[in-house]
Design a protein around this motif. Structure first.
Motif, PDB file in Angstrom:
ATOM      1  N   SER A   1      40.061 -58.556 -90.286  1.00  0.00           N
ATOM      2  CA  SER A   1      40.727 -57.702 -89.306  1.00  0.00           C
ATOM      3  C   SER A   1      41.535 -58.510 -88.295  1.00  0.00           C
ATOM      4  O   SER A   1      42.599 -58.060 -87.835  1.00  0.00           O
ATOM      5  CB  SER A   1      39.693 -56.840 -88.576  1.00  0.00           C
ATOM      6  OG  SER A   1      38.717 -57.665 -87.937  1.00  0.00           O
ATOM      7  N   HIS A   2      41.068 -59.710 -87.950  1.00  0.00           N
ATOM      8  CA  HIS A   2      41.794 -60.498 -86.948  1.00  0.00           C
ATOM      9  C   HIS A   2      43.075 -61.111 -87.505  1.00  0.00           C
ATOM     10  O   HIS A   2      43.876 -61.670 -86.752  1.00  0.00           O
ATOM     11  CB  HIS A   2      40.885 -61.610 -86.391  1.00  0.00           C
ATOM     12  CG  HIS A   2      40.518 -62.670 -87.396  1.00  0.00           C
ATOM     13  ND1 HIS A   2      39.476 -62.526 -88.289  1.00  0.00           N
ATOM     14  CD2 HIS A   2      41.069 -63.883 -87.645  1.00  0.00           C
ATOM     15  CE1 HIS A   2      39.382 -63.609 -89.043  1.00  0.00           C
ATOM     16  NE2 HIS A   2      40.352 -64.443 -88.671  1.00  0.00           N
ATOM     17  N   LYS A   3      43.268 -61.022 -88.828  1.00  0.00           N
ATOM     18  CA  LYS A   3      44.494 -61.548 -89.421  1.00  0.00           C
ATOM     19  C   LYS A   3      45.495 -60.451 -89.763  1.00  0.00           C
ATOM     20  O   LYS A   3      46.570 -60.734 -90.283  1.00  0.00           O
ATOM     21  CB  LYS A   3      44.164 -62.351 -90.684  1.00  0.00           C
ATOM     22  CG  LYS A   3      43.498 -63.693 -90.398  1.00  0.00           C
ATOM     23  CD  LYS A   3      43.431 -64.543 -91.647  1.00  0.00           C
ATOM     24  CE  LYS A   3      42.858 -65.923 -91.347  1.00  0.00           C
ATOM     25  NZ  LYS A   3      42.821 -66.783 -92.555  1.00  0.00           N
ATOM     26  N   ILE A   4      45.134 -59.220 -89.477  1.00  0.00           N
ATOM     27  CA  ILE A   4      46.083 -58.126 -89.722  1.00  0.00           C
ATOM     28  C   ILE A   4      47.186 -58.178 -88.669  1.00  0.00           C
ATOM     29  O   ILE A   4      46.908 -58.087 -87.469  1.00  0.00           O
ATOM     30  CB  ILE A   4      45.360 -56.767 -89.659  1.00  0.00           C
ATOM     31  CG1 ILE A   4      44.334 -56.658 -90.794  1.00  0.00           C
ATOM     32  CG2 ILE A   4      46.366 -55.614 -89.754  1.00  0.00           C
ATOM     33  CD1 ILE A   4      43.532 -55.376 -90.783  1.00  0.00           C
ATOM     34  N   PRO A   5      48.433 -58.319 -89.069  1.00  0.00           N
ATOM     35  CA  PRO A   5      49.520 -58.443 -88.071  1.00  0.00           C
ATOM     36  C   PRO A   5      49.798 -57.127 -87.367  1.00  0.00           C
ATOM     37  O   PRO A   5      49.821 -56.064 -87.992  1.00  0.00           O
ATOM     38  CB  PRO A   5      50.712 -58.883 -88.930  1.00  0.00           C
ATOM     39  CG  PRO A   5      50.419 -58.323 -90.284  1.00  0.00           C
ATOM     40  CD  PRO A   5      48.932 -58.401 -90.450  1.00  0.00           C
ATOM     41  N   SER A   6      50.011 -57.197 -86.079  1.00  0.00           N
ATOM     42  CA  SER A   6      50.354 -56.000 -85.311  1.00  0.00           C
ATOM     43  C   SER A   6      51.858 -55.794 -85.252  1.00  0.00           C
ATOM     44  O   SER A   6      52.337 -54.700 -84.960  1.00  0.00           O
ATOM     45  CB  SER A   6      49.798 -56.112 -83.887  1.00  0.00           C
ATOM     46  OG  SER A   6      50.322 -57.273 -83.243  1.00  0.00           O
ATOM     47  N   ILE A   7      52.606 -56.869 -85.508  1.00  0.00           N
ATOM     48  CA  ILE A   7      54.063 -56.803 -85.511  1.00  0.00           C
ATOM     49  C   ILE A   7      54.585 -57.666 -86.649  1.00  0.00           C
ATOM     50  O   ILE A   7      54.043 -58.745 -86.935  1.00  0.00           O
ATOM     51  CB  ILE A   7      54.647 -57.271 -84.155  1.00  0.00           C
ATOM     52  CG1 ILE A   7      56.170 -57.141 -84.161  1.00  0.00           C
ATOM     53  CG2 ILE A   7      54.228 -58.707 -83.830  1.00  0.00           C
ATOM     54  CD1 ILE A   7      56.812 -57.378 -82.802  1.00  0.00           C
TER      55      ILE A   7
ATOM     56  N   PHE B   1      56.679 -64.942 -88.992  1.00  0.00           N
ATOM     57  CA  PHE B   1      55.498 -64.281 -88.440  1.00  0.00           C
ATOM     58  C   PHE B   1      55.088 -64.951 -87.128  1.00  0.00           C
ATOM     59  O   PHE B   1      55.483 -66.088 -86.823  1.00  0.00           O
ATOM     60  CB  PHE B   1      54.343 -64.297 -89.440  1.00  0.00           C
ATOM     61  CG  PHE B   1      53.926 -65.676 -89.881  1.00  0.00           C
ATOM     62  CD1 PHE B   1      52.888 -66.347 -89.245  1.00  0.00           C
ATOM     63  CD2 PHE B   1      54.563 -66.308 -90.945  1.00  0.00           C
ATOM     64  CE1 PHE B   1      52.496 -67.615 -89.643  1.00  0.00           C
ATOM     65  CE2 PHE B   1      54.177 -67.576 -91.353  1.00  0.00           C
ATOM     66  CZ  PHE B   1      53.142 -68.237 -90.704  1.00  0.00           C
ATOM     67  N   TRP B   2      54.301 -64.222 -86.384  1.00  0.00           N
ATOM     68  CA  TRP B   2      53.823 -64.677 -85.079  1.00  0.00           C
ATOM     69  C   TRP B   2      52.444 -65.297 -85.237  1.00  0.00           C
ATOM     70  O   TRP B   2      51.539 -64.690 -85.792  1.00  0.00           O
ATOM     71  CB  TRP B   2      53.793 -63.498 -84.119  1.00  0.00           C
ATOM     72  CG  TRP B   2      53.383 -63.835 -82.717  1.00  0.00           C
ATOM     73  CD1 TRP B   2      52.152 -63.676 -82.167  1.00  0.00           C
ATOM     74  CD2 TRP B   2      54.209 -64.390 -81.702  1.00  0.00           C
ATOM     75  NE1 TRP B   2      52.161 -64.085 -80.859  1.00  0.00           N
ATOM     76  CE2 TRP B   2      53.409 -64.532 -80.547  1.00  0.00           C
ATOM     77  CE3 TRP B   2      55.537 -64.782 -81.642  1.00  0.00           C
ATOM     78  CZ2 TRP B   2      53.902 -65.044 -79.340  1.00  0.00           C
ATOM     79  CZ3 TRP B   2      56.030 -65.276 -80.452  1.00  0.00           C
ATOM     80  CH2 TRP B   2      55.222 -65.417 -79.317  1.00  0.00           C
ATOM     81  N   ASN B   3      52.281 -66.531 -84.738  1.00  0.00           N
ATOM     82  CA  ASN B   3      51.004 -67.216 -84.903  1.00  0.00           C
ATOM     83  C   ASN B   3      50.706 -68.077 -83.675  1.00  0.00           C
ATOM     84  O   ASN B   3      51.457 -69.005 -83.359  1.00  0.00           O
ATOM     85  CB  ASN B   3      51.030 -68.095 -86.164  1.00  0.00           C
ATOM     86  CG  ASN B   3      49.706 -68.778 -86.416  1.00  0.00           C
ATOM     87  OD1 ASN B   3      48.647 -68.258 -86.061  1.00  0.00           O
ATOM     88  ND2 ASN B   3      49.763 -69.961 -87.030  1.00  0.00           N
ATOM     89  N   ASN B   4      49.627 -67.718 -82.977  1.00  0.00           N
ATOM     90  CA  ASN B   4      49.192 -68.486 -81.805  1.00  0.00           C
ATOM     91  C   ASN B   4      50.297 -68.668 -80.769  1.00  0.00           C
ATOM     92  O   ASN B   4      50.507 -69.759 -80.224  1.00  0.00           O
ATOM     93  CB  ASN B   4      48.643 -69.852 -82.230  1.00  0.00           C
ATOM     94  CG  ASN B   4      47.369 -69.725 -83.045  1.00  0.00           C
ATOM     95  OD1 ASN B   4      46.575 -68.799 -82.835  1.00  0.00           O
ATOM     96  ND2 ASN B   4      47.172 -70.649 -83.983  1.00  0.00           N
ATOM     97  N   GLY B   5      51.026 -67.602 -80.525  1.00  0.00           N
ATOM     98  CA  GLY B   5      52.066 -67.644 -79.503  1.00  0.00           C
ATOM     99  C   GLY B   5      53.355 -68.295 -79.933  1.00  0.00           C
ATOM    100  O   GLY B   5      54.227 -68.556 -79.094  1.00  0.00           O
ATOM    101  N   HIS B   6      53.511 -68.560 -81.220  1.00  0.00           N
ATOM    102  CA  HIS B   6      54.727 -69.220 -81.714  1.00  0.00           C
ATOM    103  C   HIS B   6      55.267 -68.470 -82.936  1.00  0.00           C
ATOM    104  O   HIS B   6      54.519 -67.846 -83.686  1.00  0.00           O
ATOM    105  CB  HIS B   6      54.447 -70.675 -82.090  1.00  0.00           C
ATOM    106  CG  HIS B   6      54.007 -71.522 -80.933  1.00  0.00           C
ATOM    107  ND1 HIS B   6      54.883 -72.016 -79.988  1.00  0.00           N
ATOM    108  CD2 HIS B   6      52.753 -71.952 -80.570  1.00  0.00           C
ATOM    109  CE1 HIS B   6      54.214 -72.727 -79.100  1.00  0.00           C
ATOM    110  NE2 HIS B   6      52.917 -72.702 -79.422  1.00  0.00           N
TER     111      HIS B   6
END
Length: 221
Positions: A92-98, A118-123
């Protein structure tokens, strides 16, 4: 020469008074002896056969134009993920919200270069890989044949379903499906087909989600 002899000479090109009269000599394989209506019937039959052949050819051409083979589809351009589903292997924590637009470039021999942001750790992360075409229409492989991607056309114009399946030791270990469109707008008909696809693949509707679509990934200062 009486009238009967003159009639015979007319069809056989027998000289009459030193001159040829009548029509050119015709092959007896075409003529039914003494029966002119038979010749006309054969001509009508031949015209009917030619017309049938032409009509069948026209139908085949129209069908080819309506439903081009999958290997002729040009996937190049920008695509938007309107809905996604996984087979239960995605935490669930890897499901992208955007999600952001996917860029596809057609390469030689039908391969597809795919760029995902994709967005990963603020980058913002950009990931590029090649989908290699197989002999089976709509089927591609990636990452040294460890991933198989199936592309399925929907009845909605410019909407496709991409399903990526991971393989490990010959068994399926990961599955992710995406409803992709050429535009970012909602399409209820395409969404309904995607849900039917999920059922057909024995996936769970609870694992389907609709992420927000971003125009461009921008890192915050």
């Amino acid at each position: 020469m009486d009238r009967r002899d003159m009639a015979s000479a007319k069809w056989a090109h027998v000289p009459v008074h030193g001159r040829y009269k009548g029509h050119p000599v015709r092959s007896q394989r075409t003529l039914c002896p003494g029966d002119l209506p038979c010749v006309r019937a054969q001509c009508l039959e031949m015209k009917s056969l030619l017309l049938t052949i032409l009509l069948l050819g026209l139908v085949a051409v129209l069908k080819a134009q309506e439903a081009p083979p999958d290997d002729l589809v040009d996937y190049s351009g920008i695509w938007y993920a309107k809905a996604m589903v996984h087979n239960g292997t995605l935490p669930s924590h890897k499901i992208p919200s955007i999600v952001f637009p996917v860029r596809i470039i057609a390469l030689e021999e039908g391969d597809l270069e795919t760029t995902v942001v994709f967005w990963n750790n603020g980058h913002c992360r950009e990931f590029k890989f090649v989908m290699k075409k197989t002999e089976e229409p709509g089927k591609y492989t990636a990452f040294h044949n460890t991933k198989v991607i199936h592309v399925e056309k929907t009845s909605v114009n410019e909407h496709y379903i991409f399903y990526c399946e991971g393989r490990h030791n010959g068994t399926s270990s990961f599955g992710m499906g995406k409803l992709m469109g050429r535009d970012s707008g909602e399409n209820p008909e395409a969404m309904e087909e995607f849900k039917n696809f999920i059922k057909r693949m024995n996936l769970r509707l609870e694992n389907m989600f609709v992420p927000e679509i971003g125009d461009k990934c921008v890192e915050s200062d």
